[in-house]
Structure formats: structure tokens, C-alpha cells
Design an enzyme around this catalytic site. Sequence first.
Site, mmCIF file in Angstrom:
data_model
loop_
_atom_site.group_PDB
_atom_site.id
_atom_site.type_symbol
_atom_site.label_atom_id
_atom_site.label_comp_id
_atom_site.label_asym_id
_atom_site.label_seq_id
_atom_site.Cartn_x
_atom_site.Cartn_y
_atom_site.Cartn_z
ATOM 1 N N GLN A 167 8.139 70.887 46.465
ATOM 2 C CA GLN A 167 7.453 69.863 47.246
ATOM 3 C C GLN A 167 6.729 70.383 48.479
ATOM 4 O OE1 GLN A 167 8.987 65.722 47.296
ATOM 5 N NE2 GLN A 167 9.577 66.231 49.373
ATOM 6 N N GLU A 209 1.351 64.871 53.731
ATOM 7 C CA GLU A 209 1.769 65.461 54.995
ATOM 8 C C GLU A 209 0.720 66.387 55.595
ATOM 9 O OE1 GLU A 209 5.683 67.062 54.594
ATOM 10 O OE2 GLU A 209 6.551 65.124 54.064
ATOM 11 N N ASP A 246 10.712 73.424 50.805
ATOM 12 C CA ASP A 246 11.472 72.217 50.473
ATOM 13 C C ASP A 246 11.307 72.023 48.979
ATOM 14 O OD1 ASP A 246 12.643 69.800 50.042
ATOM 15 O OD2 ASP A 246 11.259 68.630 51.274
ATOM 16 N N GLU A 287 15.167 74.120 51.742
ATOM 17 C CA GLU A 287 15.684 72.753 51.816
ATOM 18 C C GLU A 287 15.861 72.184 50.413
ATOM 19 O OE1 GLU A 287 13.853 68.453 53.230
ATOM 20 O OE2 GLU A 287 13.201 70.278 54.263
ATOM 21 N N ASP A 314 18.990 67.882 52.803
ATOM 22 C CA ASP A 314 18.255 66.657 53.135
ATOM 23 C C ASP A 314 18.810 65.511 52.294
ATOM 24 O OD1 ASP A 314 16.463 64.633 53.727
ATOM 25 O OD2 ASP A 314 14.791 65.525 52.645
ATOM 26 N N LYS A 339 16.716 63.007 59.685
ATOM 27 C CA LYS A 339 15.692 61.966 59.560
ATOM 28 C C LYS A 339 16.297 60.658 60.055
ATOM 29 C CE LYS A 339 13.328 63.946 55.510
ATOM 30 N NZ LYS A 339 13.134 63.834 54.047
ATOM 31 N N ARG A 368 8.822 61.889 58.080
ATOM 32 C CA ARG A 368 8.807 61.454 56.691
ATOM 33 C C ARG A 368 7.371 61.562 56.184
ATOM 34 N NH1 ARG A 368 13.757 59.251 54.894
ATOM 35 N NH2 ARG A 368 12.903 60.020 52.922
ATOM 36 N N SER A 369 7.206 61.494 54.872
ATOM 37 C CA SER A 369 5.852 61.609 54.317
ATOM 38 C C SER A 369 4.998 60.406 54.682
ATOM 39 C CB SER A 369 5.910 61.785 52.798
ATOM 40 O OG SER A 369 6.672 60.756 52.208
ATOM 41 N N LYS A 390 10.282 69.700 61.659
ATOM 42 C CA LYS A 390 9.354 69.565 60.533
ATOM 43 C C LYS A 390 8.502 68.340 60.794
ATOM 44 C CE LYS A 390 10.253 69.401 56.235
ATOM 45 N NZ LYS A 390 10.881 69.080 54.926
#
EC number: 4.2.1.11
Length: 430
Positions: A167, A209, A246, A287, A314, A339, A368-369, A390
Amino acid sequence: MKETIDFLIDTIEARQVLDSRGNPTVEAEVFLECGAIGRAIVPSGASTGAHEAHELRDGGTKYMGKGVLNAVNKIHETISPALCGLSALDQTSIDNLMIEIDGTPNKSSLGANSILAVSLANARAASNALDLPLYRYLGDPLSNLLPVPLMNVINGGAHAPNGLDCQEFMLVPHGVKTFSEALRIGTEIFHSLKSLLEKKGLSTAVGDEGGFAPELSSSEAAGDLLLEAIQKAGFIPGEQVSLALDVASTEFYKDGFYKYEGKSLTSSQMISYLSNLVSNYPIVSIEDGLAEDDWEGWSALNKEIGNKVQLVGDDLFVTNTERLRKGILEKSANSILIKVNQIGTLTETLEAMDLAKSAGFTSVISHRSGETEDTTIADLSVATRAGQIKTGSLSRSERIAKYNRLLRIEEELGDQARFAGDLGLGPKNI
């Protein structure tokens, strides 16, 4: 010092706004008796863990069922009447009261999105009432550590419609002395990468992102591109800049196998694959290398390469102290991704970070995205001295907003500002 009554919550307002993907999300405003106001907007993820706190969505046809008017109404009709008259300075009591009113294990009654919006807005209101920046209000006089940025410059998986299963491929500029210098290096490599992609006839369209989303055949192809971009920008891979991944393995874990790049891998085979990547590339952090409930696999992964790289949970931990305790006991990782919307309150977020620190884990503050212009996580990273953040690539203003906030904090701190650098990375540098 202001009178105590000045810090009492007067009213709470909420509304439906849009995130960076054009999906509805919740914004809350907390108004205090003294006139101070705090505002916060909650983010939303694309690859969400099964154990995350529950987002309340409307369903139906409007906004393809993703509306949040029900969550907004929960704030107006339930949360606001309960909190008005309480002191905004008592963050823990406010958060715990919302949790108590919700009464469910995953906040599915009030919705984590409504609870979190109020939780963060309350902290903002309190800091504004005290005329303190948020990082100072949430932290202490020693909260002067700027985080190493993990910059997602090649997007794949659930964040981009290309052929990459992994990802995120991230730049980690750590071998410098200041945050602003790290940001400059990351930006220069980002533009170097764009030029490389153009020369190779690959797409420079960006994903959720802000990273590029070229059609690539493998993670190795992405890694090779990044090494070339780093060198073309005039930097040395593994010295000033390293890489992070990730993998988001839960997204392609089906029926006990990892369906990765056209292969069906067992947990053991996936571990061997990741170990080879670490041997061949200057990777400092991975991740979600395995799926969220592959606990046995995570322990084996940590035993295999946990002394070489940071292994970040995560989906594994979802910022949840119960799952983190299990991970600590089973030695499943050595780092946790933080998060705020995975758990739903500021208090629980800070508790998870405290627990991680007590176990020798690193913490990586994360966006977050589906993001917004809200910059709370930038302040949170400095307040907690997390050492890592991040917050996406070097494009899309909802990502840049966090970087710019960190630049302002660094400037405000002046000579007191420190940059986490090499010491911010785990596990070998903890």
C-alpha cells in the site's frame, strides 16, 4: 489566571463537511464560557482494521450512504447536553463520560466519529482558552521534539488503482539535524521521482495520500525507483534517507494465505519475503507486514527481523490498549501506529502511547487516507515526543497542512527545537 467558570463548556455545535476524498465527515466546535472556541474535523480510512472503533454513517442514497448527519445529530442531541457546564480542562472526564454514554465496546452507539470530533475540539478550546499552542497544552515544557516524517511517495493497494499490492512506499529522511531540512530532502526526492516517472513513461497521477501511483509490477520495482530517485536528488540511500513500507497485509489475506503479487503465500513464506526485502533495501520500518489476526505469524516475524527494523502494528493494534497488551505479551511487534480515529478519544490515544512506551515500543503518529485541513496530529506528535509521523506525500494540501504546521512549531520553538533524526527510529535506536 482565569476563573474556573471561564473554562466551562457553553455550547457544542457540529456539522457535516467533506474530507479529501469528497466523502462526508464530522466537524465539531466547542464553545467555552470565556469565548474560546475549539474546532476539529475527523479523518477516515480506506484500509480499515476490523477491530477499529465504529464510524457512524447514514446509509441510504445521499452521498452513496456515507453521510454523517446521524453522527452530527448525536452530538447535538446527546453529547452536547451531557457536556455543557463541564470544565474543558478535564479532558479525561469528558472523554470517559462520552464513552460511558455510548456504552458499547466499539463506540457504535454514538459513533467514534462524533465522539472524537468533540474530544479533539474540546482540547483545542482548552488550549485556546489558556492561550497555549496545542502541542504545549497536551505536552509539557520538554515537548520540543520534531518527528521524523515517513513520506508516502508511491501509493498502491487500497490507496491507488494500480498493480501494486503493497500500500505505501515511504521515504524516511532521518540523517539530518532539523525537521525543515528533512522536509526539504523529502521534497527534492519527490520531484526527482516525478521526473524519473515521466522519463520512463509512467503515470505521475497521485493517489489518496498524494504519492504517485504508477503501474509497477512488484514492490522491488518500486524500491528500485525510489533508490534511483534518492541518488538522482544527490542523497545517499541508508544514510540521509531510508525507506519504509506499509504492506497492509490484511487487505490481501484470504483463507489463510497472502495473495500477494500473483502468488499465494503462507505466513512463513511472507515472512521470508519481507526478510529478503530488508536484506536488499535500506528499509527501516515495515507496517502491517502480516494480517491483523495472524498473531502467531507476527511473533515469528518479530523474532526473524524485529532486531533489524521497526515492525509497526496498525490493523494489528488499532490504537487499542487491549490489543496492544496482547501484542506486548506475545512479542508481536516493536512499534504501534497511532490513529486517533481508530480508538475515538484523545484520552485513549494517549493511554495507548503511554503503554507502548512502557513496553519499549515506538509510536508513529498517523493520518488517514481520507484527511482534512485539521492539523491536530502535527501538534500531537510534538506534544508526546513520538519521534515519527506519517502524514502522506509532498502534494495535496491536506497532507501539506501538517508539514507546514510542523514547520511553524519548529520556528516557534527556536533554539529549543530538536529533531528526532536517527534516534527517532526503532528498534535498534530506541
